[in-house]
Design a protein around this motif. Structure first.
Motif, PDB file in Angstrom:
ATOM      1  N   HIS A  80       0.810  -1.100  -0.238  1.00 34.80           N
ATOM      2  CA  HIS A  80      -0.199   0.030   0.048  1.00 34.80           C
ATOM      3  C   HIS A  80       0.866   1.334   0.096  1.00 34.80           C
ATOM      4  O   HIS A  80       0.417   2.582   0.187  1.00 34.80           O
ATOM      5  N   LEU A  81       1.956   1.159  -0.213  1.00 33.51           N
ATOM      6  CA  LEU A  81       3.079   2.217  -0.265  1.00 33.51           C
ATOM      7  C   LEU A  81       3.408   2.739  -1.619  1.00 33.51           C
ATOM      8  O   LEU A  81       3.522   1.734  -2.670  1.00 33.51           O
ATOM      9  N   LYS A  82       3.350   3.788  -1.782  1.00 31.76           N
ATOM     10  CA  LYS A  82       3.635   4.427  -3.334  1.00 31.76           C
ATOM     11  C   LYS A  82       4.848   5.541  -3.438  1.00 31.76           C
ATOM     12  O   LYS A  82       5.143   6.185  -2.253  1.00 31.76           O
ATOM     13  N   ASP A  83       5.198   5.657  -4.484  1.00 35.18           N
ATOM     14  CA  ASP A  83       6.297   6.636  -4.617  1.00 35.18           C
ATOM     15  C   ASP A  83       5.816   8.129  -4.483  1.00 35.18           C
ATOM     16  O   ASP A  83       4.426   8.325  -4.977  1.00 35.18           O
ATOM     17  N   ARG A  84       6.458   8.903  -3.829  1.00 32.60           N
ATOM     18  CA  ARG A  84       5.881  10.212  -3.667  1.00 32.60           C
ATOM     19  C   ARG A  84       4.626  10.321  -3.132  1.00 32.60           C
ATOM     20  O   ARG A  84       3.632  11.142  -3.259  1.00 32.60           O
ATOM     21  N   GLN A  85       4.285   9.367  -2.126  1.00 32.63           N
ATOM     22  CA  GLN A  85       2.787   9.241  -1.631  1.00 32.63           C
ATOM     23  C   GLN A  85       2.751  10.423  -0.523  1.00 32.63           C
ATOM     24  O   GLN A  85       1.585  10.923  -0.549  1.00 32.63           O
ATOM     25  N   PHE A  86       3.683  10.772   0.428  1.00 37.47           N
ATOM     26  CA  PHE A  86       3.455  11.760   1.138  1.00 37.47           C
ATOM     27  C   PHE A  86       4.399  12.982   0.609  1.00 37.47           C
ATOM     28  O   PHE A  86       5.448  13.024  -0.176  1.00 37.47           O
ATOM     29  N   ILE A  87       3.781  14.241   0.868  1.00 43.67           N
ATOM     30  CA  ILE A  87       4.149  15.323   0.478  1.00 43.67           C
ATOM     31  C   ILE A  87       4.296  16.482   1.820  1.00 43.67           C
ATOM     32  O   ILE A  87       3.191  16.481   2.650  1.00 43.67           O
ATOM     33  N   LEU A  88       5.373  16.975   1.881  1.00 47.26           N
ATOM     34  CA  LEU A  88       5.652  17.975   3.164  1.00 47.26           C
ATOM     35  C   LEU A  88       5.211  19.584   2.482  1.00 47.26           C
ATOM     36  O   LEU A  88       5.877  20.146   1.516  1.00 47.26           O
ATOM     37  N   VAL A  89       4.503  20.233   2.972  1.00 45.46           N
ATOM     38  CA  VAL A  89       4.000  21.387   2.545  1.00 45.46           C
ATOM     39  C   VAL A  89       4.304  22.599   3.518  1.00 45.46           C
ATOM     40  O   VAL A  89       4.156  22.542   4.864  1.00 45.46           O
ATOM     41  N   ASN A  90       4.852  23.615   3.318  1.00 47.45           N
ATOM     42  CA  ASN A  90       5.375  24.775   4.028  1.00 47.45           C
ATOM     43  C   ASN A  90       4.195  25.804   4.349  1.00 47.45           C
ATOM     44  O   ASN A  90       3.165  25.387   4.362  1.00 47.45           O
ATOM     45  N   GLU A  91       4.646  26.719   5.263  1.00 51.56           N
ATOM     46  CA  GLU A  91       3.633  27.745   5.695  1.00 51.56           C
ATOM     47  C   GLU A  91       2.846  28.458   4.589  1.00 51.56           C
ATOM     48  O   GLU A  91       1.823  29.167   4.822  1.00 51.56           O
ATOM     49  N   VAL A 153      -4.737  13.518   1.586  1.00 58.80           N
ATOM     50  CA  VAL A 153      -5.271  13.492   3.229  1.00 58.80           C
ATOM     51  C   VAL A 153      -4.397  14.193   3.887  1.00 58.80           C
ATOM     52  O   VAL A 153      -3.165  14.019   3.920  1.00 58.80           O
ATOM     53  N   GLU A 154      -4.901  15.340   4.564  1.00 58.05           N
ATOM     54  CA  GLU A 154      -3.928  16.026   5.471  1.00 58.05           C
ATOM     55  C   GLU A 154      -3.989  15.106   6.715  1.00 58.05           C
ATOM     56  O   GLU A 154      -4.703  15.101   7.424  1.00 58.05           O
ATOM     57  N   CYS A 155      -2.582  14.973   7.073  1.00 57.12           N
ATOM     58  CA  CYS A 155      -2.490  14.015   8.399  1.00 57.12           C
ATOM     59  C   CYS A 155      -2.486  14.884   9.618  1.00 57.12           C
ATOM     60  O   CYS A 155      -2.204  15.913   9.562  1.00 57.12           O
ATOM     61  N   ASP A 156      -2.555  14.322  10.689  1.00 59.94           N
ATOM     62  CA  ASP A 156      -2.672  14.803  11.892  1.00 59.94           C
ATOM     63  C   ASP A 156      -1.412  15.798  12.273  1.00 59.94           C
ATOM     64  O   ASP A 156      -0.359  15.462  11.672  1.00 59.94           O
ATOM     65  N   SER A 157      -1.786  16.910  12.837  1.00 63.90           N
ATOM     66  CA  SER A 157      -0.576  17.883  13.074  1.00 63.90           C
ATOM     67  C   SER A 157       0.763  17.385  13.931  1.00 63.90           C
ATOM     68  O   SER A 157       1.793  17.811  13.674  1.00 63.90           O
ATOM     69  N   TYR A 158       0.348  16.264  14.707  1.00 60.83           N
ATOM     70  CA  TYR A 158       1.382  15.585  15.077  1.00 60.83           C
ATOM     71  C   TYR A 158       2.660  15.116  14.395  1.00 60.83           C
ATOM     72  O   TYR A 158       3.836  15.072  14.553  1.00 60.83           O
ATOM     73  N   PHE A 159       2.287  14.735  13.108  1.00 63.21           N
ATOM     74  CA  PHE A 159       3.190  14.304  12.146  1.00 63.21           C
ATOM     75  C   PHE A 159       3.864  15.401  11.288  1.00 63.21           C
ATOM     76  O   PHE A 159       4.943  15.329  11.179  1.00 63.21           O
ATOM     77  N   MET A 179      -1.130  11.092  -0.537  1.00 63.43           N
ATOM     78  CA  MET A 179      -2.063  10.936  -1.676  1.00 63.43           C
ATOM     79  C   MET A 179      -3.112   9.927  -1.349  1.00 63.43           C
ATOM     80  O   MET A 179      -3.207   9.008  -0.465  1.00 63.43           O
ATOM     81  N   SER A 180      -4.262  10.245  -1.806  1.00 63.91           N
ATOM     82  CA  SER A 180      -5.428   9.296  -1.757  1.00 63.91           C
ATOM     83  C   SER A 180      -5.299   8.029  -2.273  1.00 63.91           C
ATOM     84  O   SER A 180      -4.558   7.736  -3.125  1.00 63.91           O
ATOM     85  N   ASN A 181      -5.657   7.066  -1.268  1.00 61.28           N
ATOM     86  CA  ASN A 181      -5.366   5.501  -1.606  1.00 61.28           C
ATOM     87  C   ASN A 181      -6.676   5.208  -2.567  1.00 61.28           C
ATOM     88  O   ASN A 181      -6.634   4.177  -3.142  1.00 61.28           O
ATOM     89  N   ASN A 182      -7.596   6.119  -2.744  1.00 66.39           N
ATOM     90  CA  ASN A 182      -8.626   5.831  -3.713  1.00 66.39           C
ATOM     91  C   ASN A 182      -8.382   6.316  -5.198  1.00 66.39           C
ATOM     92  O   ASN A 182      -8.479   7.379  -5.726  1.00 66.39           O
ATOM     93  N   LEU A 183      -7.614   5.560  -5.990  1.00 69.63           N
ATOM     94  CA  LEU A 183      -6.984   5.980  -7.192  1.00 69.63           C
ATOM     95  C   LEU A 183      -8.097   6.153  -7.953  1.00 69.63           C
ATOM     96  O   LEU A 183      -7.666   7.185  -8.899  1.00 69.63           O
ATOM     97  N   LYS A 184      -9.189   5.611  -8.097  1.00 72.00           N
ATOM     98  CA  LYS A 184     -10.064   6.156  -9.002  1.00 72.00           C
ATOM     99  C   LYS A 184     -10.517   7.602  -8.832  1.00 72.00           C
ATOM    100  O   LYS A 184     -10.690   8.075  -9.845  1.00 72.00           O
TER     101      LYS A 184
END
Length: 318
Positions: A80-91, A153-159, A179-184
């Motif tokens: 269930h892991l994908k390339d560039r699945q997570f993105i860090l976004v700044n202020e 999906v915006e992850c919890d602020s803890y992360f 990234m959404s797991n709902n590929l459709k």
């Protein structure tokens, strides 16, 4: 009166005929384009074997070497892991980039299982990212970055705070999106763009190394696939139109990879080259007229999904 009627009839017939001709030509052109977008049945040439597979779960952070992966339109997938699945976004609500923030390369993911990674960074306790737990109870949001947008999906602020503490020594400066797991949902967005596959050829890497005063590591170019064959001329990949890895996955040429300042950052120490290398050398012999950035590696879009593994034979159409 009859003359007027005759003119009208002839005019109408001409209009209908012109419309039908235009419609026929458009259908023929579309059919031709569809045929051109299909890989040929013959003319495949052996060019080597798949030497490395690297997935980058967090955009602009460290990579994970894998033995076998599934190739999908959204990129490399392992469980269930994908390339560039997570993105860090700044202020400023913009994706973070290691070229501007080299310390991101010190953030290293480690595979735990097919839906979970451990993330480490100097001076930080390990962080566990589980794709199922991160999405549980979280609503999807549509984020637009540049001209494309997708469901995240915006992850919890803890992360996000974990990354913020490491990169900026404070909380709340970074948000973590997944990234959404709902590929459709992703694929049917009109402006969604599939993740291309970045391919490097070992002979081209060696050609560059021979021109440099100091050594470099090919991880500086952040390729997904590294292909090796001692018989290949350097940069022969420039002419590849189609690529097949193993018996299943087929890829279509998209574009050369234009290189920026990120290649000057050591992937292990996150330090910039004081000599502006290897970008300076690349600019001497890997730039075409009118370009402002040199080429190194090529991007492919996925045409046919399939699994690939280390040692698979690689075939191309030129």
């Amino acid at each position: 009166m009859k003359g007027v009627q005759l003119v009208l009839v002839l005019g109408g017939a001409t209009f209908v005929g012109g419309f039908l001709y235009f419609f026929h030509k458009r259908r023929s052109r579309r059919r031709s384009l569809r045929e051109l977008s299909k890989p040929p049945k013959d003319n495949w040439q052996y060019v080597g074997t798949l030497e490395e597979i690297i997935m980058y779960p967090i955009k602009s952070c460290g990579g994970i070497e894998l033995q076998e992966v599934l190739c999908e339109k959204s990129g490399i997938k392992f469980g269930h892991l994908k390339d560039r699945q997570f993105i860090l976004v700044n202020e400023d609500d913009k994706p973070m980039f290691a070229g501007a923030q080299p310390e991101m390369l010190k953030i290293k993911p480690k595979l735990i299982n097919d839906d979970e990674i451990e993330v480490t960074a100097p001076g930080m306790d390990p962080l566990i990212l589980n794709v199922h737990q991160l999405s549980e109870g979280r609503k999807e949001v549509i984020k637009a970055f540049g001209k494309s947008s997708t469901r995240l999906v915006e992850c919890d602020s803890y992360f996000g705070n974990w990354f913020s503490k490491f990169l900026f020594k404070k909380e709340t400066a970074v948000k973590l999106f997944m990234m959404s797991n709902n590929l459709k949902n992703i694929l049917f967005r009109k402006n969604w763009k599939p993740n291309p596959y970045m391919v490097l050829v070992n002979e081209s890497i060696m050609d560059l190394k021979d021109r440099l005063p100091n050594t470099i590591h090919h991880w500086q170019f952040r390729g997904n696939f590294v292909i090796n064959n001692s018989q290949l001329p350097a940069f022969s990949e420039d002419s590849w139109k189609w690529m097949r890895i193993g018996n299943e996955a087929i890829f279509q040429y998209k574009a050369p990879c234009y290189r920026c300042i990120l290649v000057n950052v050591d992937p292990f120490t996150a330090e910039r080259s004081p000599d502006f290398e290897p970008l300076r050398t690349l600019k001497k012999y890997r730039m075409k007229p009118g370009q402002i950035e040199p080429e190194m590696g090529i991007y492919f879009n996925l045409y046919k999904e399939g699994s690939v593994k280390l040692g698979d034979e690689v075939f191309v159409v030129i």
